[in-house]
Structure formats: structure tokens, C-alpha cells
Design a protein around this motif. Sequence first.
Motif, mmCIF file in Angstrom:
data_model
loop_
_atom_site.group_PDB
_atom_site.id
_atom_site.type_symbol
_atom_site.label_atom_id
_atom_site.label_comp_id
_atom_site.label_asym_id
_atom_site.label_seq_id
_atom_site.Cartn_x
_atom_site.Cartn_y
_atom_site.Cartn_z
ATOM 1 N N GLU A 239 -31.765 46.955 77.470
ATOM 2 C CA GLU A 239 -31.028 46.982 78.788
ATOM 3 C C GLU A 239 -29.721 46.287 78.407
ATOM 4 N N MET A 240 -28.563 46.507 79.373
ATOM 5 C CA MET A 240 -27.277 46.262 79.010
ATOM 6 C C MET A 240 -26.703 46.110 80.467
ATOM 7 N N THR A 241 -25.929 45.038 80.879
ATOM 8 C CA THR A 241 -25.211 44.667 81.886
ATOM 9 C C THR A 241 -23.742 44.250 81.610
ATOM 10 N N ILE A 242 -23.046 45.060 82.419
ATOM 11 C CA ILE A 242 -21.536 45.038 82.081
ATOM 12 C C ILE A 242 -20.776 44.364 83.287
ATOM 13 N N PRO A 243 -20.332 43.365 83.465
ATOM 14 C CA PRO A 243 -19.841 42.643 84.640
ATOM 15 C C PRO A 243 -18.468 43.683 85.304
ATOM 16 N N TYR A 244 -18.158 43.773 86.194
ATOM 17 C CA TYR A 244 -17.093 44.276 86.901
ATOM 18 C C TYR A 244 -16.316 43.177 87.799
ATOM 19 N N VAL A 245 -16.673 41.760 87.891
ATOM 20 C CA VAL A 245 -16.338 40.867 88.670
ATOM 21 C C VAL A 245 -16.059 39.874 87.567
ATOM 22 N N VAL A 246 -14.602 39.164 87.736
ATOM 23 C CA VAL A 246 -13.995 38.034 86.854
ATOM 24 C C VAL A 246 -14.017 36.943 87.832
ATOM 25 N N GLU A 247 -14.941 35.742 87.225
ATOM 26 C CA GLU A 247 -15.092 34.493 87.895
ATOM 27 C C GLU A 247 -14.138 33.595 87.328
ATOM 28 N N GLU A 248 -14.125 32.402 87.883
ATOM 29 C CA GLU A 248 -13.302 31.339 87.471
ATOM 30 C C GLU A 248 -13.236 30.973 85.755
ATOM 31 N N GLY A 249 -14.564 31.081 85.250
ATOM 32 C CA GLY A 249 -14.747 30.758 83.897
ATOM 33 C C GLY A 249 -14.856 31.952 83.092
ATOM 34 N N GLY A 250 -14.407 33.335 83.770
ATOM 35 C CA GLY A 250 -14.428 34.587 82.941
ATOM 36 C C GLY A 250 -15.759 35.543 83.388
ATOM 37 N N TYR A 251 -16.228 36.139 82.517
ATOM 38 C CA TYR A 251 -17.153 37.008 82.720
ATOM 39 C C TYR A 251 -18.131 37.139 81.571
ATOM 40 N N CYS A 252 -19.379 37.752 81.756
ATOM 41 C CA CYS A 252 -20.467 37.742 80.705
ATOM 42 C C CYS A 252 -21.209 39.166 80.794
ATOM 43 N N ILE B 4 -34.689 40.289 72.229
ATOM 44 C CA ILE B 4 -33.575 39.777 71.823
ATOM 45 C C ILE B 4 -32.465 39.820 73.116
ATOM 46 N N SER B 5 -32.085 38.486 73.482
ATOM 47 C CA SER B 5 -31.291 38.258 74.612
ATOM 48 C C SER B 5 -29.929 38.099 74.071
ATOM 49 N N MET B 6 -29.061 38.528 74.423
ATOM 50 C CA MET B 6 -27.516 38.185 74.045
ATOM 51 C C MET B 6 -26.747 38.154 75.166
ATOM 52 N N ASP B 7 -25.923 37.264 75.136
ATOM 53 C CA ASP B 7 -24.983 36.793 76.377
ATOM 54 C C ASP B 7 -23.630 36.648 75.625
ATOM 55 N N VAL B 8 -22.601 37.295 76.101
ATOM 56 C CA VAL B 8 -21.618 37.408 75.281
ATOM 57 C C VAL B 8 -20.421 36.765 76.607
ATOM 58 N N HIS B 9 -19.875 35.434 76.414
ATOM 59 C CA HIS B 9 -19.096 34.998 77.580
ATOM 60 C C HIS B 9 -17.503 35.006 77.080
ATOM 61 N N TYR B 10 -16.761 35.978 78.048
ATOM 62 C CA TYR B 10 -15.237 36.109 77.781
ATOM 63 C C TYR B 10 -14.517 35.336 78.643
ATOM 64 N N PRO B 11 -13.435 34.505 78.359
ATOM 65 C CA PRO B 11 -12.811 33.631 79.245
ATOM 66 C C PRO B 11 -11.640 34.602 79.683
ATOM 67 N N ILE B 12 -10.930 33.768 80.655
ATOM 68 C CA ILE B 12 -10.004 34.686 81.419
ATOM 69 C C ILE B 12 -8.671 34.911 80.287
ATOM 70 N N VAL B 13 -8.375 33.955 79.430
ATOM 71 C CA VAL B 13 -7.233 34.077 78.431
ATOM 72 C C VAL B 13 -7.818 34.755 77.525
ATOM 73 N N TRP B 14 -7.229 35.831 76.797
ATOM 74 C CA TRP B 14 -7.735 36.635 75.707
ATOM 75 C C TRP B 14 -8.119 35.965 74.428
ATOM 76 N N ASN B 15 -7.255 34.802 74.254
ATOM 77 C CA ASN B 15 -7.410 34.295 72.824
ATOM 78 C C ASN B 15 -7.784 32.789 73.133
ATOM 79 N N HIS B 16 -8.572 32.569 74.204
ATOM 80 C CA HIS B 16 -9.383 31.380 74.382
ATOM 81 C C HIS B 16 -10.913 31.355 73.659
ATOM 82 N N PRO B 17 -11.494 30.292 73.354
ATOM 83 C CA PRO B 17 -12.778 30.559 72.598
ATOM 84 C C PRO B 17 -13.683 31.272 73.410
ATOM 85 N N GLN B 18 -14.334 32.229 72.639
ATOM 86 C CA GLN B 18 -15.590 32.873 73.202
ATOM 87 C C GLN B 18 -16.687 32.273 72.922
ATOM 88 N N LEU B 19 -18.019 32.527 73.595
ATOM 89 C CA LEU B 19 -19.207 32.101 73.145
ATOM 90 C C LEU B 19 -20.342 33.368 73.409
#
Length: 843
Positions: free
Chosen positions: A138-151, A180-195
Motif C-alpha cells: 500500500e502507498m499513500t501520496i499526499p496532495y496537501v502541504v502542511e506547515e511542516g511539509g508532507y509525508c 515494512i512501513s516507510m514514512d518519508v517526510h519532505y520539508p517545505i524548502v527543497w534542501n532542508h533536512p528530510q527524514l
Amino acid sequence: PPRFMGEGFVVLQSGDVIVYYYWDEPGRMKDEIPESTNPFDIDIPPVWRMDIKCGKGTDISYGPWVDKQREFLQKFFLPADYQSLEVTEPVTTGQLRQYTSFDMSMHLQNDATIDILFSKKKETNAIHMNVGRGSCIEMTIPYVVEEGGYCTKVTSRLLHLDATTSLEYRSLLEAETLEISMDVHYPIVWNHPQLWSCDIVACKTTVNFIFAHKFFIMDLIDDWGSKTVPDIMGFVPYTWKFNVALKEFEFILVTNQYNWIDCSSLKDNENGNMAIGGERVDISFDLPFTDFLPETVCINFLIQGKSLDARLFLPEMDTTRHCLLSLVKNSRYTTTAQDTADCDKGWRNITHLGAGWVDTWHVPAMSMCLGYTYHPIMPEESKGHLLPRTVSDIEEEMLSSLRPTPQGTPEVSAKRKVRLSPSIADLDLSSISPDRIDVEVDVGPSVITLYATFLRMFFNFKENYFGADMKFTDLARPGRDPDKVQEEGTTQLEELLASLVTLRPLAVTVQIAVNDVTARIPRQCSPRDPPCPTLHFDKLCFEMRKNYYETLLQLHISPITASITDNIKVRPMSEAHLKDGQLHLSGLQMRGHAMFSDKDRPLGSDTLEYAWLVQLQLGEISGKITPPHIETIVDVLETALFLFDASESDFMRPLPYEFCQHDNPQPSCPHKDDYPFPCPTEFLVKYKMLTLEVQKVDLFVMETGCACQLQTSSLHISNCNLHSPKVKEGITVAIPELQLHQYITQTSPSTFNHSAPPPGRLGGASPTPQPLWLEAGSFSLGPIHTEVALAIECLELQQAQDDFLRNHDKKYQRLWFLWSPEEMGLTRDVISKCGCHGGCIFF
């Protein structure tokens, strides 16, 4: 691509596929909510989803090459614009409701296969997995950007997983469920640290691991990794967080001598195994990629285990198998609340006690902290990008292949025809900052059954996974082809020399603490025999420090108490206490010192161990035992020696030759003409020393009406294989004083000891009569100094050993007895003639 199927690389193949596509038509946000509306459905956004159901014959293929094609397609259709994202505004009254994510799932309705394919030197390698029906991704692709980015979230659940590799030894992993569960957190700024977070949970898992799997996984990671030149303009910092949980697991290791492995898939194969099983183990670590081309990277692993067991298995071909199983069946122990090692509880898949597996160690809890600090390898392409190249460097590179090889240019070895430039040949690896591994282990209360077979298999494990036999050989083959082995060695060496940073030395620090240990010593017992002896000590500490030129290790055990019982029933009631015997050791310390040298060693070879020094220090030995107890001790030692030796089960070496002190095959060593025998191996000519020191002995051997007391103030025994210039191996014994006393007691019950406690001390009760002991005889001897040595059998071998030690000890001169005061720069003579009496550096 690693594999072509039909007209190309097939990623997904199935005999039956059903696709369900959901796309809600969003309505407009209303200000007033009807009363009939379900309050739980108010905040549910429109659904955008696709479900894929695969039927029979489903085959999924993926890997590094496919992932790179996915990356190319993503960059082509969705190129990065390097702009900061804008936070999605909430939907207001009158606007269309907004999709928050696109959900996609793939369900396997029948058994399927998943292949992970990668290439190594144009050779296809694979991890082949069979999964059962009900598995899904299963995969979830967000289409909403929050204050901390999207996941972005990806979850997979594999049922009845059976994974194998393309190696000759195919077994790898079996699991009832793997999530196996994988969460990829992207920040608002493209070169800020990702988790990037990855949680792996496996239930009822069996893992088969050999050392070749390490290189197999390294090749997979290397093929999957990026080969592009690092560019600071496109660098994005990110961190991987891994959490791995194994619930009810078995971790099986192959421990055949010389790393012979029966690669057949039969359950009754000829592999000797050690295994770790338990209720749960948790592994967590972070992979930080937050700096651009960092000098060092530190990775910390935290491993915690619960209810762990160590187990061993001997195959049918081992001559001691039936003796071991009989010992397990017939040994009897005292029952304690802590003793749970014999209980066949918990989940077991392969390591059933009825199948010949033996439990040796039970630990309720264990934790390990492992820190790994390494120097990243900079890609070859990036070196020119970061460091400007001069015209002379380019000219040297272009003309080096046309110039003749200068006379005297060193080779790596006689059989490995790899020419080295003088700058590389003179490279001192000790001057390079090493990678570091720091290990701390804390083990809770333990119950150990001391089978000598476990010690024998542990030595094989050390050589197969950390020593000289890390490359396995299939038992179906007669052995390893020497020419092929030499060709593989040359290829591996060329790979090492292509990037000299892979030759970086490794520094290791290990600290292990084992608390509250109950050790059971097995022996063959009949129904009328007493229980087997037991040992108990509060703490065991082990420390090791290894660097490029030496290894220091020490083992310390707190006071040890041994309990032995007999079943003699003819003693009078006053002598009933003799049934329980005890031996007490106030402390034990073992220290070892290994000395290494890289002189005259080919670049890429391991350092040579030219000296191994061991010191064993025992504290005060005291106790009270009877002749039946001595018989029990002798029986235990005989059984342990028989299980440990097992020479009938030894394997032949996979190669028809051994490697000499120069790391060359003995028949082809260029120095073979220097000796009237084959060039000596490292083990034959290295210096070995063993020292035993006992602080004090005060031991009583008692029986009804008599006692014998043995006393010594101290004891020193030392042995080395270079006792003096005129002899070979020798032993030194020093005992200041030895005393032996014989006591008897009067048989008449009317004679008592006048020092007995007076009446009334114990609440008015009458005192227990104490017999009067009389010294019937004594024997005293000392001081005793004994020197015993063996004559030199071969003068040439003795001279070869002396030259070998002087050659490798010349740089640091740690073996003082080899050198004169003038050579060492001392103003006084070195008194000791060898290391037995302190003629060398030790700790």
C-alpha cells in the motif's frame, strides 16, 4: 539491465489482474451541515484510490536498475523546480472539497514470487522471495502541504515469506509475516533536512547467515547506490531511521571447521550449527547523510533482546553427536527458580530439542550498543571535481601504461601480478586514521550449561566469521581450485588498490558484562547418582582493544563458587555435612596480548601476528571436598576433553597448501629456497607464551574421621616456545613453599573440642559436641624452582624463527629478550632470557 525477459525487463507479470479505480466527484463546502449527516463523515475528504488485485502466476521483479529507470522517468515527467512549497489553504464555504491524498494498493490473491535483481561484474545476482496469498503493498501520496511539509507512506505486508539468494548456500530468511512501513517526510524548502523512517516487524522468523551474505548485501547496496558526482548545488541532507523488531525468531550460523558448508536444502544436511533464538529482539539505528562529503560518519546501533537462548547442533557425521545427546538426556541438576534452560517453551521452527538441538545458554534480557565510525569513500569521479589536476598528473596517467616497468618495482606477491608504484608500495597504513567500532554488551542473569562442544564450535565460528576461513566451500566439491582462488585473490586485490581508502585499518573496542551467572557442568548420571556440579559467580567482564599493531584483551570473573554433592549414605549423622562440597576461587583474570606487524607483507594482506602472550591469574583457591567429589571432577574433565577434542570429526583443509609467513602459497613462495623445508607458516614461527599464577591454595580433602590439607603460598608456572637460544620450548615452575597436613579425629564421642561455644549462647540449648582434631603428620617442601626444556630438533627452524621475530619486532622492539642493551638503547642489561620472566612488553 541484469536480466532480459521477452522484449525487455519485466517488472510485473501475472495471469490475472483486476484494477479498481475510485475517484469521488468532490462537492462544494457548505456552511450549514444537515442534521441527518453522520458527524463522523464531516471531515472525510473525497476518495482518490486505485486497488490492484493480482491472481495466479504473479511475478514481481525489482532492483537497482529498475529503480534507476523509475528515477529517470520521475525526473522527466516531474522535474524538480527547486522552489519552496506553499502551505495548502483550507477549503472555505462554496469551494470544491479537496483531495488530500492518492492511495494505491496491490493485493496478491494467490502465492507469488518477488525477485530483487542486481549485477556484480556483469553477473546477475538475485534475492528470490516466495510469498503467500494475502500479501499486499500500500502507498499513500499526499496532495496537501502542511506547515511542516508532507509525508509519503509505503506499507507492505508479506505473508509466509521464504527468501533465498543466488549463492551456492541459498537459505536466507523464513517468516510467517513481514511488515515494512516507510514514512518519508519532505520539508517545505527543497534542501532542508528530510527524514526517512523505516519500521520492520517480522514474526516467527528464521534467519540463516554466513559471512558471504555480508559481501552479497554490500554488492546489492553498492549497485543500488548513486554513481553520480557529488554536487553541492543539488545536495539534500536526509536521515534514515530504522527500527527492526523480530518476534519469536531463530538466527542460525554455520560452524563447520574451515567453513565447509553443505549447501543442499535437505533438513538432515551435514552442517554443524549454532543458533540464537528468543522471544523478541529490537534493533534501532540511524543512517545520517546530513553533511556534504563528511570526513567521518558515526552510526550507533542499539540492540535489545528478551528471553534469549543459545543453541547448538551436531550433524550425524560428527562422532560426538550421540555422546552429546546422551549427556543432555542423562545429566541431572538441582532445581532452582532460575533454572529454565531445559524448558522447550516458545516458538521453534528448526531448533527443536527433539531434532538434535541442544540449549546451552539462557538469558532473560540483553542489550548491546554498537558504535561504528567510518571514513566515507569518495567516488573516483568526484576527486577530479574537488581537487584540481595538474598537467603533470594528466601526463603521468597517459604515459604510465607505455613506460617499461622499472627494475625493482615491488609486486604484491609472487602469484598476484599486480605492479605497485613506489609511492603506493611505501604506503604506511598505520599512518592512516582508522575506522572505529565500539561495542558495549550487558547481559542479565544467565543459566549456562558448559558443554565442551560449545567451546569447540565457538572457535570455528570465530574463524568462519572473523578469522582466516571467511570464504566458504561447498561440501559437494572436492575442494577449492588453487588457480581459481589465486585468480579471485588477484581480482579482489585490484579492486582494493583501485581505491586505496578501502585499505584503511580498523580499531575495535569491546566491553562485555555478564551478571549473575549460574553455570551447570554436565556429566553422565544414573538414577542413583547425585546432581551434576554447578558454578556460580556474580559478574564476568571482558574487554578488548585492537588497533593496527596489537590487540589487548582481558577477562575478569568475580569470586567463583563450585558446589558438588555425593550420595554416600554410610556416614554417621555427625559427618552428614561432608555430602556437600564446595570450592571457592576468590577471583580470576586472564590477559592476552597479540603483537602484529606489516613488514614484508603484501599490500592488501592482513597484518601478521608474530607474538601471542597470555597470562592467567588466579586468586585464593579454598574449599572442602571428599574423594567422591574428586571422582566427579575427574569424570567431568574426561567428558569435556572427549567432546572438545573430537579429532575424528576434523575436516580437511579446502586448499592443498597453506599460506606462509609472506602470505604466499608455500609451494610457490619466492623465499622457499632460503630454507631446507617449506617456507614456515605464521603459526609455526610466532612466539607463544603462557603464564599461570596462583595467589594461594588452601584445600581440604575430607572423609569420615580424617582430613588432608594442602597449602601453598603462591604458584608460578610459565611456558614459551623460545625458552633460550640453546633450547626450544620450555616450562618454568616456581613454588615458594608447599605444605601437606594430615588430620584425624578421635572416634570416641566423649572427647570434644574445649573451644566449643559455651552453653546458653544459642537460646539456652545445649551445644553440639565438636570433635577434637589431631595432626597426625605433615610434609613441607620449598622453595621449588624447576626448569624443563626440549632440545632443538632443527637448527634451521630455530634460526628461521629467530630471524622472523627480529625482522618483525625491529620497529618497536617489544620482545626485549631478542635485543642487546645497545640495540635497544638501554643503559642496563635485560636480565630475562625470555618472556616467561618478564623479558617483553606485556600490557
